[in-house]
Design a protein around this motif. Structure first.
Motif, PDB file in Angstrom:
ATOM      1  N   ARG A  27     -30.824  32.400  10.070  1.00 59.35           N
ATOM      2  CA  ARG A  27     -31.749  31.295   9.816  1.00 59.35           C
ATOM      3  C   ARG A  27     -30.942  29.997   9.718  1.00 59.35           C
ATOM      4  N   LEU A  28     -31.564  28.894  10.161  1.00 56.21           N
ATOM      5  CA  LEU A  28     -30.965  27.560  10.076  1.00 56.21           C
ATOM      6  C   LEU A  28     -31.959  26.618   9.427  1.00 56.21           C
ATOM      7  N   TYR A  29     -31.537  25.972   8.344  1.00 49.70           N
ATOM      8  CA  TYR A  29     -32.400  25.032   7.644  1.00 49.70           C
ATOM      9  C   TYR A  29     -31.749  23.649   7.632  1.00 49.70           C
ATOM     10  N   GLU A  30     -32.486  22.651   8.133  1.00 47.87           N
ATOM     11  CA  GLU A  30     -32.034  21.266   8.141  1.00 47.87           C
ATOM     12  C   GLU A  30     -32.933  20.462   7.205  1.00 47.87           C
ATOM     13  N   VAL A  31     -32.324  19.670   6.318  1.00 50.43           N
ATOM     14  CA  VAL A  31     -33.061  19.015   5.236  1.00 50.43           C
ATOM     15  C   VAL A  31     -33.083  17.503   5.451  1.00 50.43           C
ATOM     16  N   PRO A  32     -34.246  16.917   5.766  1.00 49.03           N
ATOM     17  CA  PRO A  32     -34.338  15.461   5.917  1.00 49.03           C
ATOM     18  C   PRO A  32     -33.959  14.748   4.619  1.00 49.03           C
ATOM     19  N   GLY A  33     -33.305  13.593   4.772  1.00 44.83           N
ATOM     20  CA  GLY A  33     -32.981  12.777   3.615  1.00 44.83           C
ATOM     21  C   GLY A  33     -31.783  13.241   2.822  1.00 44.83           C
ATOM     22  N   LEU A  34     -31.198  14.379   3.199  1.00 45.53           N
ATOM     23  CA  LEU A  34     -30.078  14.920   2.435  1.00 45.53           C
ATOM     24  C   LEU A  34     -28.765  14.404   2.999  1.00 45.53           C
ATOM     25  N   PRO A  35     -28.009  13.604   2.225  1.00 44.42           N
ATOM     26  CA  PRO A  35     -26.711  13.137   2.690  1.00 44.42           C
ATOM     27  C   PRO A  35     -25.680  14.239   2.530  1.00 44.42           C
ATOM     28  N   ASP A  83     -24.529  36.223  15.461  1.00 48.05           N
ATOM     29  CA  ASP A  83     -24.905  37.226  14.479  1.00 48.05           C
ATOM     30  C   ASP A  83     -23.673  38.026  14.069  1.00 48.05           C
ATOM     31  N   MET A  84     -23.604  38.376  12.792  1.00 49.27           N
ATOM     32  CA  MET A  84     -22.500  39.162  12.261  1.00 49.27           C
ATOM     33  C   MET A  84     -22.923  40.624  12.137  1.00 49.27           C
ATOM     34  N   PRO A  85     -21.992  41.556  12.357  1.00 46.65           N
ATOM     35  CA  PRO A  85     -22.341  42.975  12.188  1.00 46.65           C
ATOM     36  C   PRO A  85     -22.723  43.266  10.741  1.00 46.65           C
ATOM     37  N   ASN A  86     -23.913  43.819  10.545  1.00 50.62           N
ATOM     38  CA  ASN A  86     -24.354  44.289   9.226  1.00 50.62           C
ATOM     39  C   ASN A  86     -24.381  43.189   8.173  1.00 50.62           C
ATOM     40  N   ALA A  87     -24.680  41.966   8.572  1.00 47.26           N
ATOM     41  CA  ALA A  87     -24.727  40.860   7.617  1.00 47.26           C
ATOM     42  C   ALA A  87     -25.742  39.827   8.070  1.00 47.26           C
ATOM     43  N   LYS A  88     -26.232  39.037   7.107  1.00 52.11           N
ATOM     44  CA  LYS A  88     -27.174  37.959   7.364  1.00 52.11           C
ATOM     45  C   LYS A  88     -26.471  36.619   7.235  1.00 52.11           C
ATOM     46  N   ILE A  89     -27.014  35.606   7.893  1.00 57.74           N
ATOM     47  CA  ILE A  89     -26.469  34.245   7.810  1.00 57.74           C
ATOM     48  C   ILE A  89     -27.618  33.258   7.563  1.00 57.74           C
ATOM     49  N   ILE A  90     -27.463  32.427   6.554  1.00 57.41           N
ATOM     50  CA  ILE A  90     -28.318  31.250   6.370  1.00 57.41           C
ATOM     51  C   ILE A  90     -27.406  30.035   6.438  1.00 57.41           C
ATOM     52  N   GLU A  91     -27.694  29.116   7.357  1.00 58.91           N
ATOM     53  CA  GLU A  91     -26.897  27.895   7.482  1.00 58.91           C
ATOM     54  C   GLU A  91     -27.756  26.702   7.096  1.00 58.91           C
ATOM     55  N   VAL A  92     -27.190  25.791   6.295  1.00 65.26           N
ATOM     56  CA  VAL A  92     -27.918  24.621   5.798  1.00 65.26           C
ATOM     57  C   VAL A  92     -27.187  23.350   6.203  1.00 65.26           C
ATOM     58  N   PHE A  93     -27.928  22.408   6.782  1.00 68.55           N
ATOM     59  CA  PHE A  93     -27.388  21.092   7.110  1.00 68.55           C
ATOM     60  C   PHE A  93     -28.281  20.018   6.506  1.00 68.55           C
ATOM     61  N   GLY A  94     -27.657  18.960   5.982  1.00 68.29           N
ATOM     62  CA  GLY A  94     -28.407  17.774   5.617  1.00 68.29           C
ATOM     63  C   GLY A  94     -28.546  16.863   6.823  1.00 68.29           C
ATOM     64  N   GLU A  95     -29.391  15.874   6.683  1.00 65.89           N
ATOM     65  CA  GLU A  95     -29.624  14.942   7.796  1.00 65.89           C
ATOM     66  C   GLU A  95     -28.332  14.249   8.213  1.00 65.89           C
ATOM     67  N   GLN A  96     -27.519  13.836   7.236  1.00 65.85           N
ATOM     68  CA  GLN A  96     -26.274  13.166   7.574  1.00 65.85           C
ATOM     69  C   GLN A  96     -25.308  14.096   8.293  1.00 65.85           C
ATOM     70  N   ASP A  97     -25.316  15.382   7.931  1.00 61.68           N
ATOM     71  CA  ASP A  97     -24.414  16.335   8.577  1.00 61.68           C
ATOM     72  C   ASP A  97     -24.739  16.497  10.062  1.00 61.68           C
ATOM     73  N   ILE A  98     -26.015  16.400  10.396  1.00 62.96           N
ATOM     74  CA  ILE A  98     -26.409  16.509  11.801  1.00 62.96           C
ATOM     75  C   ILE A  98     -25.838  15.334  12.595  1.00 62.96           C
ATOM     76  N   LEU A  99     -25.925  14.140  12.013  1.00 58.88           N
ATOM     77  CA  LEU A  99     -25.369  12.971  12.699  1.00 58.88           C
ATOM     78  C   LEU A  99     -23.864  13.122  12.893  1.00 58.88           C
ATOM     79  N   TRP A 100     -23.199  13.663  11.888  1.00 57.29           N
ATOM     80  CA  TRP A 100     -21.747  13.827  11.975  1.00 57.29           C
ATOM     81  C   TRP A 100     -21.371  14.880  13.010  1.00 57.29           C
ATOM     82  N   THR A 101     -22.021  16.043  12.972  1.00 62.23           N
ATOM     83  CA  THR A 101     -21.636  17.119  13.891  1.00 62.23           C
ATOM     84  C   THR A 101     -21.961  16.748  15.332  1.00 62.23           C
ATOM     85  N   LYS A 102     -23.004  15.932  15.543  1.00 65.45           N
ATOM     86  CA  LYS A 102     -23.275  15.417  16.890  1.00 65.45           C
ATOM     87  C   LYS A 102     -22.099  14.584  17.384  1.00 65.45           C
ATOM     88  N   ASN A 103     -21.579  13.745  16.491  1.00 67.60           N
ATOM     89  CA  ASN A 103     -20.483  12.864  16.847  1.00 67.60           C
ATOM     90  C   ASN A 103     -19.193  13.641  17.090  1.00 67.60           C
TER      91      ASN A 103
END
Length: 446
Positions: free
Chosen positions: A297-305, A257-277
């Motif tokens: 918040r963290l949003y992961e999007v199926p089918g998104l390369p 968490d950041m002081p006095n700020a919000k974070i939304i992080e977005v990953f596509g399905e392919q990004d998850i495979l890459w970051t795992k590796n």
């Protein structure tokens, strides 16, 4: 598996120790356009839409001191031509390593119909000099950064995995990122200085809130800012950004968490495979995952390369970005509260992605394209450079469509229901539903 609340608190306590640093106040110079000297932009930037929405584009040179060295770079502002229409919210986006500003291209219509502004910042020295300045040396003759390697040193493709081991490939990629970080050490302070300019009228607007957003390599810039640059403040001591949105970055450890700020992080399905590796361990195979908080918040999007596909990045990321930072009612008062994080389902022991009968990932941000598919989505079509992946669809035949949906009317009914669920679940703005319905339904026949 993901980082729990206690771990996030402990990491935050251990890492928030750098003393507050106030960046040097920058100066600004407006760059006029003439027949012989025009603003340089990259990719299809859709600037032709500006007049349609009553917007204008203004370019400035911003000068100052960052990382103890002088700099001069350009910033590109798109804002309502009528100052009274300005909402007070600005989306700030660092230019990509290879040029271009993808976030603007994905959410430009949402920005303009709501009266927000957008600022593109050439904060990364090698790219700014060898992309922007090289294309018009006269217009940008004053641009400079601390000495750094030329962009060509970073443009060489890394060896493909077929030529070397996977371990060597990832080591080479890590070396590339380390060298790039050193070469762009001024970037965080430049981004912070641009925020100051937006707030104090240097660019003829006075921003009330600024969201730092990036996609792909510029998503890494935003993510690294969150991790390494939370000590940077404006000349008056205020935090530079009210929110952060790193999209489809390389990932890494769970963000704090950041002081006095919000974070939304977005990953596509392919990004998850890459970051795992790239970053996964036995204990934490998908290390970027963590629990929600009032500021994350963290949003992961199926089918998104990683790169744009036929519909999803132009539709779903645009809709995600239209829900800016109302976890607890702050930031954009006109928007509904942001929905809880949505993670792609994984099998407990291996953390492999769980899939349905169409081989589509289960869970995550559900869309009409994943819940009522017209094709099998393939999100991994690697290109030469690391992590540049285009997706593709293998369309179902008319016979397959008939077997799945029984009739065209039934397909359209299911698709309409899926779009409605997107609205109810908070991942689609009602004003976009009809556009998505036309995109998703009207071209389909069988």
């Amino acid at each position: 598996m993901f980082t729990n609340e206690k771990s996030v608190f402990i990491m935050a306590f251990r890492t928030r120790k750098r003393p507050l640093f106030r960046v040097v106040e920058p100066t600004f110079q407006f760059l006029h356009e003439t027949e012989a000297s025009k603003t340089i932009t990259y990719e299809p930037d859709q600037s032709e839409l500006l007049a349609t929405y009553g917007y204008e584009q203004r370019e400035y040179l911003m000068s100052g001191v960052a990382a103890r060295s002088s700099y001069c770079t350009r910033v590109l502002l798109r804002r309502p031509a009528d100052p009274l229409r300005f909402s007070g919210l600005v989306i700030e986006e660092p230019a990509h390593l290879w040029g271009g500003t993808t976030v603007w291209r994905l959410i430009d219509r949402w920005i303009m119909r709501n009266g927000h502004a957008w600022l593109g910042v050439d904060s990364q020295g090698p790219a700014a000099i060898d992309q922007t300045k090289r294309l018009d040396p006269d217009r940008y003759k004053e641009m400079h950064f601390k000495p750094c390697p030329p962009l060509d040193d970073f443009m060489k493709p890394l060896p493909r995995i077929g030529n070397i081991s996977n371990e060597e490939y990832l080591d080479n990629y890590g070396d590339f990122k380390t060298k790039w970080s050193v070469a762009t050490s001024q970037s965080p302070e430049i981004l912070t200085a641009a925020s100051h300019g937006l707030r104090n009228g240097n660019m003829e607007i006075c921003a009330m809130g600024i969201i730092l957003c990036g996609h792909c390599q510029s998503g890494d810039v935003v993510r690294n800012f969150i991790i390494d640059s939370s000590h940077l403040h404006l000349p008056g001591g205020h935090v530079p950004f009210e929110g952060y949105m790193p999209c489809q970055s390389d990932g890494g450890p769970a963000l704090l968490d950041m002081p006095n700020a919000k974070i939304i992080e977005v990953f596509g399905e392919q990004d998850i495979l890459w970051t795992k590796n790239l970053y996964g361990t036995v204990e934490e195979p998908i290390p970027h995952r963590r629990f929600d908080s009032g500021a994350f918040r963290l949003y992961e999007v199926p089918g998104l390369p990683h790169r744009e596909s036929r519909y999803i990045s132009l539709a779903e990321l645009k809709r995600l970005s239209g829900r800016y930072f109302r976890f607890d009612g702050e930031m954009d008062k006109r928007s509904p509260r942001s929905p809880r994080s949505a993670l792609i389902a994984t099998i407990d022991s291996s953390e492999e992605i769980e899939r349905d009968i169409f081989e589509t990932a289960i869970g995550g941000v559900r869309t009409v394209h994943t819940d009522v598919p017209v094709a099998r989505t393939i999100n991994d079509s690697p290109k030469d450079r690391p992590h540049w992946f285009n997706g593709k669809d293998v369309a179902f035949t008319p016979t397959q469509m008939l077997e799945i949906y029984k009739s065209l009317a039934n397909f359209r009914r299911q698709a309409a229901d899926a779009i409605y669920r997107q609205v109810v679940n908070g991942f689609l703005l009602p004003e976009d539903a009809e556009i998505l319905r036309r995109d998703a339904l009207e071209h389909v026949t069988f």
